[in-house]
Write a protein that holds these residues in place. Structure first.
Motif, PDB file in Angstrom:
ATOM      1  N   ARG A 175     -87.046   6.022  26.289  1.00 39.41           N
ATOM      2  CA  ARG A 175     -88.207   6.815  26.686  1.00 39.41           C
ATOM      3  C   ARG A 175     -89.475   5.958  26.695  1.00 39.41           C
ATOM      4  O   ARG A 175     -90.282   6.038  27.626  1.00 39.41           O
ATOM      5  N   GLU A 176     -89.648   5.140  25.661  1.00 37.98           N
ATOM      6  CA  GLU A 176     -90.847   4.309  25.625  1.00 37.98           C
ATOM      7  C   GLU A 176     -90.882   3.330  26.792  1.00 37.98           C
ATOM      8  O   GLU A 176     -91.936   3.135  27.421  1.00 37.98           O
ATOM      9  N   VAL A 177     -89.747   2.705  27.093  1.00 38.10           N
ATOM     10  CA  VAL A 177     -89.713   1.771  28.223  1.00 38.10           C
ATOM     11  C   VAL A 177     -90.073   2.481  29.523  1.00 38.10           C
ATOM     12  O   VAL A 177     -90.936   2.032  30.290  1.00 38.10           O
ATOM     13  N   VAL A 178     -89.407   3.606  29.772  1.00 34.63           N
ATOM     14  CA  VAL A 178     -89.612   4.321  31.031  1.00 34.63           C
ATOM     15  C   VAL A 178     -91.045   4.828  31.147  1.00 34.63           C
ATOM     16  O   VAL A 178     -91.679   4.708  32.210  1.00 34.63           O
ATOM     17  N   GLU A 179     -91.575   5.383  30.070  1.00 33.06           N
ATOM     18  CA  GLU A 179     -92.947   5.884  30.134  1.00 33.06           C
ATOM     19  C   GLU A 179     -93.945   4.767  30.374  1.00 33.06           C
ATOM     20  O   GLU A 179     -94.934   4.943  31.108  1.00 33.06           O
ATOM     21  N   ARG A 180     -93.717   3.609  29.765  1.00 32.21           N
ATOM     22  CA  ARG A 180     -94.628   2.486  29.990  1.00 32.21           C
ATOM     23  C   ARG A 180     -94.592   2.041  31.454  1.00 32.21           C
ATOM     24  O   ARG A 180     -95.637   1.730  32.051  1.00 32.21           O
ATOM     25  N   ILE A 181     -93.413   2.001  32.043  1.00 30.93           N
ATOM     26  CA  ILE A 181     -93.319   1.605  33.455  1.00 30.93           C
ATOM     27  C   ILE A 181     -93.999   2.642  34.335  1.00 30.93           C
ATOM     28  O   ILE A 181     -94.804   2.304  35.221  1.00 30.93           O
ATOM     29  N   ARG A 182     -93.706   3.892  34.086  1.00 33.45           N
ATOM     30  CA  ARG A 182     -94.293   4.946  34.916  1.00 33.45           C
ATOM     31  C   ARG A 182     -95.801   5.006  34.752  1.00 33.45           C
ATOM     32  O   ARG A 182     -96.536   5.182  35.736  1.00 33.45           O
ATOM     33  N   ASP A 183     -96.283   4.843  33.537  1.00 35.67           N
ATOM     34  CA  ASP A 183     -97.727   4.902  33.299  1.00 35.67           C
ATOM     35  C   ASP A 183     -98.465   3.712  33.908  1.00 35.67           C
ATOM     36  O   ASP A 183     -99.672   3.790  34.156  1.00 35.67           O
ATOM     37  N   SER A 184     -97.741   2.617  34.156  1.00 37.33           N
ATOM     38  CA  SER A 184     -98.375   1.433  34.726  1.00 37.33           C
ATOM     39  C   SER A 184     -98.799   1.643  36.175  1.00 37.33           C
ATOM     40  O   SER A 184     -99.665   0.922  36.688  1.00 37.33           O
ATOM     41  N   GLY A 185     -98.171   2.604  36.832  1.00 33.85           N
ATOM     42  CA  GLY A 185     -98.450   2.835  38.244  1.00 33.85           C
ATOM     43  C   GLY A 185     -97.723   1.876  39.168  1.00 33.85           C
ATOM     44  O   GLY A 185     -97.861   1.961  40.392  1.00 33.85           O
ATOM     45  N   LYS A 186     -96.924   0.965  38.606  1.00 38.63           N
ATOM     46  CA  LYS A 186     -96.180   0.015  39.439  1.00 38.63           C
ATOM     47  C   LYS A 186     -94.989   0.718  40.068  1.00 38.63           C
ATOM     48  O   LYS A 186     -94.212   1.387  39.379  1.00 38.63           O
ATOM     49  N   ASP A 187     -94.837   0.562  41.355  1.00 36.98           N
ATOM     50  CA  ASP A 187     -93.725   1.202  42.053  1.00 36.98           C
ATOM     51  C   ASP A 187     -92.485   0.322  41.930  1.00 36.98           C
ATOM     52  O   ASP A 187     -92.387  -0.740  42.562  1.00 36.98           O
ATOM     53  N   VAL A 188     -91.562   0.741  41.108  1.00 34.84           N
ATOM     54  CA  VAL A 188     -90.272   0.070  40.960  1.00 34.84           C
ATOM     55  C   VAL A 188     -89.233   1.140  40.639  1.00 34.84           C
ATOM     56  O   VAL A 188     -89.514   2.100  39.917  1.00 34.84           O
ATOM     57  N   ILE A 189     -88.058   1.015  41.214  1.00 35.69           N
ATOM     58  CA  ILE A 189     -86.984   1.971  40.984  1.00 35.69           C
ATOM     59  C   ILE A 189     -86.348   1.674  39.638  1.00 35.69           C
ATOM     60  O   ILE A 189     -85.961   0.536  39.358  1.00 35.69           O
ATOM     61  N   ILE A 190     -86.236   2.691  38.801  1.00 36.16           N
ATOM     62  CA  ILE A 190     -85.687   2.531  37.453  1.00 36.16           C
ATOM     63  C   ILE A 190     -84.185   2.827  37.465  1.00 36.16           C
ATOM     64  O   ILE A 190     -83.750   3.887  37.922  1.00 36.16           O
ATOM     65  N   ASN A 191     -83.429   1.881  36.949  1.00 35.69           N
ATOM     66  CA  ASN A 191     -81.973   1.967  36.868  1.00 35.69           C
ATOM     67  C   ASN A 191     -81.597   1.765  35.402  1.00 35.69           C
ATOM     68  O   ASN A 191     -81.689   0.653  34.874  1.00 35.69           O
ATOM     69  N   LEU A 192     -81.208   2.845  34.716  1.00 39.24           N
ATOM     70  CA  LEU A 192     -80.860   2.772  33.296  1.00 39.24           C
ATOM     71  C   LEU A 192     -79.358   2.577  33.121  1.00 39.24           C
ATOM     72  O   LEU A 192     -78.557   3.263  33.765  1.00 39.24           O
ATOM     73  N   THR A 193     -78.986   1.671  32.237  1.00 39.17           N
ATOM     74  CA  THR A 193     -77.571   1.517  31.937  1.00 39.17           C
ATOM     75  C   THR A 193     -77.022   2.762  31.243  1.00 39.17           C
ATOM     76  O   THR A 193     -77.725   3.414  30.461  1.00 39.17           O
ATOM     77  N   ALA A 194     -75.771   3.083  31.546  1.00 39.56           N
ATOM     78  CA  ALA A 194     -75.033   4.073  30.768  1.00 39.56           C
ATOM     79  C   ALA A 194     -73.771   3.429  30.201  1.00 39.56           C
ATOM     80  O   ALA A 194     -72.795   4.106  29.893  1.00 39.56           O
ATOM     81  N   GLY A 195     -73.831   2.109  30.060  1.00 42.30           N
ATOM     82  CA  GLY A 195     -72.661   1.375  29.597  1.00 42.30           C
ATOM     83  C   GLY A 195     -72.539   1.262  28.092  1.00 42.30           C
ATOM     84  O   GLY A 195     -71.491   0.852  27.593  1.00 42.30           O
ATOM     85  N   MET A 196     -73.596   1.604  27.367  1.00 46.89           N
ATOM     86  CA  MET A 196     -73.521   1.489  25.918  1.00 46.89           C
ATOM     87  C   MET A 196     -72.733   2.657  25.335  1.00 46.89           C
ATOM     88  O   MET A 196     -72.709   3.752  25.899  1.00 46.89           O
ATOM     89  N   GLY A 197     -72.080   2.424  24.196  1.00 40.16           N
ATOM     90  CA  GLY A 197     -71.288   3.471  23.554  1.00 40.16           C
ATOM     91  C   GLY A 197     -69.818   3.424  23.914  1.00 40.16           C
ATOM     92  O   GLY A 197     -69.074   4.358  23.602  1.00 40.16           O
ATOM     93  N   GLY A 198     -69.408   2.318  24.554  1.00 39.50           N
ATOM     94  CA  GLY A 198     -67.999   2.153  24.903  1.00 39.50           C
ATOM     95  C   GLY A 198     -67.412   0.882  24.328  1.00 39.50           C
ATOM     96  O   GLY A 198     -66.521   0.277  24.928  1.00 39.50           O
ATOM     97  N   ASP A 199     -67.885   0.492  23.143  1.00 39.82           N
ATOM     98  CA  ASP A 199     -67.479  -0.790  22.551  1.00 39.82           C
ATOM     99  C   ASP A 199     -66.459  -0.582  21.437  1.00 39.82           C
ATOM    100  O   ASP A 199     -66.736   0.125  20.461  1.00 39.82           O
TER     101      ASP A 199
END
Length: 298
Positions: A66-90
């Motif tokens: 949440r902190e990462v995403v909010e910081r990117i969104r609050d920056s106003g920089k236009d970039v597509i956010i792609n979050l991993t869902a690969g964790m939790g399978g180790d």
């Protein structure tokens, strides 16, 4: 040749690399700044893992995402956010003749929907789904993604309206992708990432790469990458094969021999290679249109 590719930057990953690069993004602030740096250099998509700020190890705490995403969104920089869902399978087995009990220091195995908690909460435009189980490294570690787990994840991501990027590490993973398509669990356009050169998946030679490209589902939009010293050569290889490009510190720490890179450095070099081949890079707005992404912010 794809003359209109886009670049994805995988800014940090979850591997044991924090002690190998003093500039590796670890805290949410650093990861967000790395994503913005990559976007400034020409990346349309930022692929994001999070790390424990205290240890530098890979994490899956939704608060960190949440902190990462909010910081990117609050920056106003236009970039597509792609979050991993690969964790939790180790899964890490015990050594030698005692595979059980599992090694608790490296095992982190949760259910498929728990692996998507941050995706459900933050609704990024893209999230990744690793499309199979494999021996991912030397020793007793297994990246674990069973067919039933993956079907549950694909179904939930589809319900959320998030585009899954299907991480394909070997030819059998493409077989499973086609099963998901037949089962109606993937919407068009299907987005695939060919992950080459990763032990013990498909090797990063041109013949293997092209064999996998030839097996892609009809109409799929794909990217390709390799790791380590082959990351930058695969910028050209992926585009020549008709795909898009991924670079970043998740997969490679160096710009050249003995020269540590930043994410911006790697994106800039990829841009230089692609434009030198006559390509025009797609920006975030064009990629959203191409991938039919749902933007919920900005």
């Amino acid at each position: 040749m794809n003359f209109e590719p886009f670049i994805t930057c995988a800014v940090t990953g979850a591997g044991e690399t924090a002690d190998k690069h003093p500039g590796l993004p670890i805290t949410p602030k650093q990861i967000a700044e790395a994503a913005i740096e990559a976007a400034d250099a020409g990346a349309a998509i930022a692929h994001i893992h999070v790390r424990d700020p205290e240890t530098g190890k890979g994490a899956r705490d939704p608060k960190l995402y949440r902190e990462v995403v909010e910081r990117i969104r609050d920056s106003g920089k236009d970039v597509i956010i792609n979050l991993t869902a690969g964790m939790g399978g180790d899964i890490v087995f015990g050594q030698g003749e005692n595979p059980l009990p599992l090694d608790p220091s490296g095992t982190d195995m949760v259910g498929p929907l728990e692996r998507l908690v941050h995706v459900e909460e933050l609704l990024p435009e893209i999230c990744t789904i690793d499309c199979g189980t494999m021996n991912f490294a030397a020793g007793d570690y297994v990246m674990t993604n069973t067919p039933s787990m993956l079907r549950a994840m694909a179904r939930r991501v589809q319900e959320l309206g998030v585009r899954p990027e299907l991480e394909v590490f070997d030819t059998g993973h493409l077989v499973f992708v086609k099963h998901l398509i037949k089962q109606g669990l993937l919407d068009d356009p299907v987005m695939i990432q060919l992950c080459m050169g990763i032990p013990y998946g498909a090797p990063d030679d041109p013949l293997t790469t092209m064999a996998m490209v030839k097996q892609l589902p009809e109409g799929a939009i794909f990217s390709g990458f390799s790791i380590g010293r082959m990351q930058l050569p695969y910028v050209a290889m992926a585009a020549l094969a008709g795909g898009n490009v991924r670079v970043g510190l998740e997969d490679n720490l160096y710009l050249g021999r003995g020269q540590l890179a930043s994410n911006g450095d790697l994106v800039s070099r990829a841009k230089q290679v692609l434009e030198g081949m006559g390509a025009r890079l797609l920006g975030p707005a064009e990629v959203r249109e191409k991938l039919k992404l749902v933007k919920r912010w900005g």
